[in-house]
Design a protein around this motif. Structure first.
Motif, PDB file in Angstrom:
ATOM      1  N   GLY A 197      30.387  48.931  46.580  1.00  0.00           N
ATOM      2  CA  GLY A 197      31.119  48.017  47.438  1.00  0.00           C
ATOM      3  C   GLY A 197      30.835  46.553  47.223  1.00  0.00           C
ATOM      4  O   GLY A 197      31.517  45.709  47.813  1.00  0.00           O
ATOM      5  N   SER A 198      29.855  46.199  46.404  1.00  0.00           N
ATOM      6  CA  SER A 198      29.588  44.783  46.152  1.00  0.00           C
ATOM      7  C   SER A 198      30.762  44.115  45.432  1.00  0.00           C
ATOM      8  O   SER A 198      31.081  42.952  45.677  1.00  0.00           O
ATOM      9  CB  SER A 198      28.304  44.607  45.344  1.00  0.00           C
ATOM     10  N   ASP A 199      31.419  44.849  44.524  1.00  0.00           N
ATOM     11  CA  ASP A 199      32.637  44.334  43.893  1.00  0.00           C
ATOM     12  C   ASP A 199      33.689  44.046  44.959  1.00  0.00           C
ATOM     13  O   ASP A 199      34.379  43.018  44.929  1.00  0.00           O
ATOM     14  CB  ASP A 199      33.211  45.355  42.903  1.00  0.00           C
ATOM     15  N   TYR A 200      33.810  44.982  45.890  1.00  0.00           N
ATOM     16  CA  TYR A 200      34.785  44.846  46.970  1.00  0.00           C
ATOM     17  C   TYR A 200      34.456  43.629  47.832  1.00  0.00           C
ATOM     18  O   TYR A 200      35.339  42.855  48.208  1.00  0.00           O
ATOM     19  CB  TYR A 200      34.774  46.125  47.807  1.00  0.00           C
ATOM     20  N   SER A 201      33.167  43.456  48.132  1.00  0.00           N
ATOM     21  CA  SER A 201      32.739  42.285  48.904  1.00  0.00           C
ATOM     22  C   SER A 201      33.183  40.999  48.221  1.00  0.00           C
ATOM     23  O   SER A 201      33.725  40.085  48.853  1.00  0.00           O
ATOM     24  CB  SER A 201      31.215  42.272  49.071  1.00  0.00           C
ATOM     25  N   ALA A 202      32.938  40.909  46.912  1.00  0.00           N
ATOM     26  CA  ALA A 202      33.294  39.702  46.165  1.00  0.00           C
ATOM     27  C   ALA A 202      34.790  39.449  46.214  1.00  0.00           C
ATOM     28  O   ALA A 202      35.242  38.301  46.372  1.00  0.00           O
ATOM     29  CB  ALA A 202      32.819  39.818  44.720  1.00  0.00           C
ATOM     30  N   ALA A 203      35.581  40.518  46.085  1.00  0.00           N
ATOM     31  CA  ALA A 203      37.039  40.366  46.118  1.00  0.00           C
ATOM     32  C   ALA A 203      37.521  39.931  47.500  1.00  0.00           C
ATOM     33  O   ALA A 203      38.420  39.081  47.612  1.00  0.00           O
ATOM     34  CB  ALA A 203      37.706  41.678  45.721  1.00  0.00           C
ATOM     35  N   GLU A 212      39.201  30.079  43.168  1.00  0.00           N
ATOM     36  CA  GLU A 212      39.775  29.755  41.857  1.00  0.00           C
ATOM     37  C   GLU A 212      39.711  30.960  40.933  1.00  0.00           C
ATOM     38  O   GLU A 212      40.627  31.219  40.141  1.00  0.00           O
ATOM     39  CB  GLU A 212      38.994  28.577  41.265  1.00  0.00           C
ATOM     40  N   GLU A 213      38.602  31.713  41.017  1.00  0.00           N
ATOM     41  CA  GLU A 213      38.400  32.890  40.163  1.00  0.00           C
ATOM     42  C   GLU A 213      37.307  33.746  40.779  1.00  0.00           C
ATOM     43  O   GLU A 213      36.377  33.248  41.407  1.00  0.00           O
ATOM     44  CB  GLU A 213      38.000  32.458  38.750  1.00  0.00           C
ATOM     45  N   ILE A 214      37.440  35.066  40.604  1.00  0.00           N
ATOM     46  CA  ILE A 214      36.395  36.013  41.000  1.00  0.00           C
ATOM     47  C   ILE A 214      35.774  36.555  39.718  1.00  0.00           C
ATOM     48  O   ILE A 214      36.484  37.085  38.861  1.00  0.00           O
ATOM     49  CB  ILE A 214      36.970  37.171  41.840  1.00  0.00           C
ATOM     50  N   GLN A 215      34.470  36.399  39.589  1.00  0.00           N
ATOM     51  CA  GLN A 215      33.774  36.904  38.401  1.00  0.00           C
ATOM     52  C   GLN A 215      32.854  38.054  38.779  1.00  0.00           C
ATOM     53  O   GLN A 215      32.069  37.945  39.720  1.00  0.00           O
ATOM     54  CB  GLN A 215      32.963  35.790  37.746  1.00  0.00           C
ATOM     55  N   ILE A 216      32.961  39.147  38.047  1.00  0.00           N
ATOM     56  CA  ILE A 216      32.099  40.314  38.234  1.00  0.00           C
ATOM     57  C   ILE A 216      31.171  40.378  37.026  1.00  0.00           C
ATOM     58  O   ILE A 216      31.606  40.644  35.906  1.00  0.00           O
ATOM     59  CB  ILE A 216      32.919  41.614  38.345  1.00  0.00           C
ATOM     60  N   GLU A 243      47.423  45.939  37.693  1.00  0.00           N
ATOM     61  CA  GLU A 243      47.766  47.363  37.759  1.00  0.00           C
ATOM     62  C   GLU A 243      47.000  48.168  36.723  1.00  0.00           C
ATOM     63  O   GLU A 243      46.496  49.263  37.005  1.00  0.00           O
ATOM     64  CB  GLU A 243      49.277  47.553  37.559  1.00  0.00           C
ATOM     65  N   GLU A 244      46.895  47.632  35.508  1.00  0.00           N
ATOM     66  CA  GLU A 244      46.169  48.340  34.452  1.00  0.00           C
ATOM     67  C   GLU A 244      44.691  48.463  34.802  1.00  0.00           C
ATOM     68  O   GLU A 244      44.086  49.535  34.622  1.00  0.00           O
ATOM     69  CB  GLU A 244      46.346  47.608  33.127  1.00  0.00           C
ATOM     70  N   ALA A 245      44.095  47.391  35.302  1.00  0.00           N
ATOM     71  CA  ALA A 245      42.677  47.433  35.677  1.00  0.00           C
ATOM     72  C   ALA A 245      42.436  48.414  36.817  1.00  0.00           C
ATOM     73  O   ALA A 245      41.436  49.135  36.828  1.00  0.00           O
ATOM     74  CB  ALA A 245      42.206  46.034  36.075  1.00  0.00           C
ATOM     75  N   PRO A 258      37.195  50.497  42.232  1.00  0.00           N
ATOM     76  CA  PRO A 258      38.662  50.561  42.319  1.00  0.00           C
ATOM     77  C   PRO A 258      39.268  49.708  43.430  1.00  0.00           C
ATOM     78  O   PRO A 258      40.327  49.102  43.241  1.00  0.00           O
ATOM     79  CB  PRO A 258      38.931  52.051  42.577  1.00  0.00           C
ATOM     80  N   SER A 259      38.606  49.625  44.586  1.00  0.00           N
ATOM     81  CA  SER A 259      39.180  48.890  45.720  1.00  0.00           C
ATOM     82  C   SER A 259      39.210  47.385  45.507  1.00  0.00           C
ATOM     83  O   SER A 259      39.948  46.669  46.202  1.00  0.00           O
ATOM     84  CB  SER A 259      38.369  49.182  46.988  1.00  0.00           C
ATOM     85  N   SER A 260      38.419  46.891  44.559  1.00  0.00           N
ATOM     86  CA  SER A 260      38.242  45.444  44.437  1.00  0.00           C
ATOM     87  C   SER A 260      39.442  44.734  43.828  1.00  0.00           C
ATOM     88  O   SER A 260      39.529  43.506  43.873  1.00  0.00           O
ATOM     89  CB  SER A 260      36.988  45.131  43.617  1.00  0.00           C
ATOM     90  N   ILE A 261      40.376  45.476  43.256  1.00  0.00           N
ATOM     91  CA  ILE A 261      41.546  44.851  42.651  1.00  0.00           C
ATOM     92  C   ILE A 261      42.528  44.353  43.714  1.00  0.00           C
ATOM     93  O   ILE A 261      43.111  43.266  43.590  1.00  0.00           O
ATOM     94  CB  ILE A 261      42.254  45.836  41.701  1.00  0.00           C
ATOM     95  N   GLN A 262      42.711  45.121  44.795  1.00  0.00           N
ATOM     96  CA  GLN A 262      43.782  44.822  45.744  1.00  0.00           C
ATOM     97  C   GLN A 262      43.690  43.445  46.398  1.00  0.00           C
ATOM     98  O   GLN A 262      44.684  42.723  46.449  1.00  0.00           O
ATOM     99  CB  GLN A 262      43.847  45.920  46.805  1.00  0.00           C
ATOM    100  N   PRO A 263      42.524  43.031  46.948  1.00  0.00           N
ATOM    101  CA  PRO A 263      42.472  41.699  47.558  1.00  0.00           C
ATOM    102  C   PRO A 263      42.800  40.584  46.569  1.00  0.00           C
ATOM    103  O   PRO A 263      43.479  39.614  46.918  1.00  0.00           O
ATOM    104  CB  PRO A 263      41.028  41.592  48.061  1.00  0.00           C
ATOM    105  N   ALA A 264      42.324  40.733  45.325  1.00  0.00           N
ATOM    106  CA  ALA A 264      42.598  39.713  44.309  1.00  0.00           C
ATOM    107  C   ALA A 264      44.078  39.700  43.940  1.00  0.00           C
ATOM    108  O   ALA A 264      44.690  38.631  43.792  1.00  0.00           O
ATOM    109  CB  ALA A 264      41.745  39.966  43.068  1.00  0.00           C
TER     110      ALA A 264
END
Length: 440
Positions: A197-203, A212-216, A243-245, A258-264
């Motif tokens: 969920g840390s990816d999700y938090s960042a998004a 400006e940008e989200i970096q993982i 969509e591809e990511a 997987p969840s981190s794409i939607q907010p971005a």
């Protein structure tokens, strides 16, 4: 302002924390989201399991071993006696708190509080180290702004309003340190966004502040065109669409939650995947559109169970599929793939917690067949219907692999096939050699 998230391996030792501190200390405004140090969350899960089973001494032993490891990290991390002392005092406070659970009745929400300590430790140690280096920074607790609602979904309005309030406080520096993964629930109790969920938090943070940008940042140079743990000589992909990511992340690529794409995607904020071990590498950029119109990558998801429901009542009947789907809805079990014929429907699930109940409920609709130990192999690219003809190339590349199911047409970015787990490696290798390599 950018949002940078660093995973557990990126802050997995004092040396790694030093490296991350150097990366984020360029004087530009940013929010840095940290995971727990690698291995910590697993150990906290182990402590929780001991407490659930009332194995108090075993829990105390695991707590003590983890505490000793952190004292070693503190002595390696800091240079001055003042900060070594400050770090050890902080660690002592955390582990005194963990020991307080040993003599209590243990329940799930207490486990969430235990698991939260990993991120609290990593962010506090980073905050102290930056201070010791004379780098102005502000530590903001995710528990002050990150919240999920009663359905365990992010409360976007709450997050946005409270994060902006925290950032606007007097004395807040341009370098912000905060936790990933942890949050509060609708009742104000400590909770989390589940593993990864840390990816999700960042998004969510990036979307809230219109970053400006989200970096993982992790330990690999972006998405690869196949799984490097299974297939040799894979290559990093430089550009993907949202969509591809999302397809790659859902179907097995571990680099991104997987969840981190939607907010971005919702706020059209670019996401960049970077390697902390090779920061000069450009990584993978994820944006609204991807320039290359071809097959991008292959990913695989193991632990799949296939269920076939065969019934003559299905022929020319309406409402049959609705009844089948209602069974899975009732047991809160998502479906990955589906294929139908005149008299049968086949589908796959990766969560088998309620499998016996699902099968029992499905028996009223027909004959049930179950195949376990399966894998979904997902081929991601530009598969717009009638546009590229890439579908035939995919099937030709898999000519020597037995296929249980094929899903094509539900997405313009994905063809998925179901194979036996033992055939997964061959499927992924053949796709690399006969398809991906042929494009170069």
């Amino acid at each position: 302002m950018k949002v940078l998230k660093f995973g557990g391996t990126s802050v997995g030792s004092a040396e790694r924390i030093h490296s991350v501190a150097h990366l984020i200390s360029d004087g530009l405004p940013k929010i840095v989201v940290l995971s727990a140090m690698s291995g910590t969350t697993n150990t906290l899960v182990e402590i929780s399991d001991c407490l659930y089973r009332n194995k108090k001494q075993e829990a105390l032993n695991v707590i003590q071993n983890l505490e000793v490891n952190y004292y070693i990290v503190v002595t390696e991390l800091f240079k001055t006696e003042a900060y070594i002392h400050k770090g050890k005092e902080f660690i002592q406070t955390i582990f005194t708190y963990l020991r307080s659970f040993v003599n209590k009745d243990f329940y799930p929400l207490q486990e969430k509080a235990v698991l939260a300590q990993g991120e609290i430790i990593s962010t506090t140690l980073m905050h102290y180290y930056l201070e010791e280096c004379g780098i102005a920074n502000t530590l903001i607790s995710a528990l002050e702004y990150m919240r999920i609602d009663k359905d365990c979904e992010p409360d976007y309005f709450y997050i946005q309003q409270n994060l902006r309030r925290e950032l606007a406080k007097p004395g807040t520096h341009e370098l912000i340190i905060t936790q990933g993964f942890i949050c509060r629930n609708a009742y104000g109790e400590i909770d989390n966004l589940k593993r990864g969920g840390s990816d999700y938090s960042a998004a969510l943070i990036g979307a809230s502040i219109k970053a400006e940008e989200i970096q993982i940042w992790t330990d690999i140079d972006g998405f690869h065109n196949n799984d490097p743990r299974i297939v040799e000589n894979t290559k990093a992909i430089r550009h993907l669409s949202f969509e591809e990511a999302a397809e790659l992340a859902y179907f097995g690529a571990k680099i991104l939650h997987p969840s981190s794409i939607q907010p971005a995607k919702k706020e059209n904020i670019p996401v960049r995947l970077k390697n902390t071990l090779c920061p000069q590498d450009e990584g993978t950029l994820i944006t609204q559109n991807s320039p290359a119109k071809n097959i991008k990558a292959v990913a695989a998801k193991s632990g799949i169970t296939a269920i076939k429901i065969k019934s003559s009542n299905m022929l020319l009947a309406y409402g049959f599929l609705r009844k089948v789907f209602e069974v899975f809805e009732a047991w809160k079990t998502p479906i990955d793939m589906i294929a139908t014929s005149e008299v049968a429907v086949s589908l796959t699930i990766d969560c088998t917690d309620h499998l016996e109940n699902i099968l029992h409920d499905l028996e009223k609709y027909g004959t049930i067949e179950v195949d376990r130990n399966m894998a979904i192999v997902c081929i991601v690219g530009d598969f717009a219907a009638g546009k590229t003809g890439l579908g035939a190339q995919v099937l030709n590349a898999l000519a020597n692999v037995p296929l249980r199911m094929i899903s094509y047409g539900g997405s313009e970015h994905n063809i998925s096939v179901l194979v036996q787990e033992e055939d997964k490696k061959k499927a992924m290798t053949d796709l690399s050699h006969k398809l991906l390599d042929a494009q170069e």
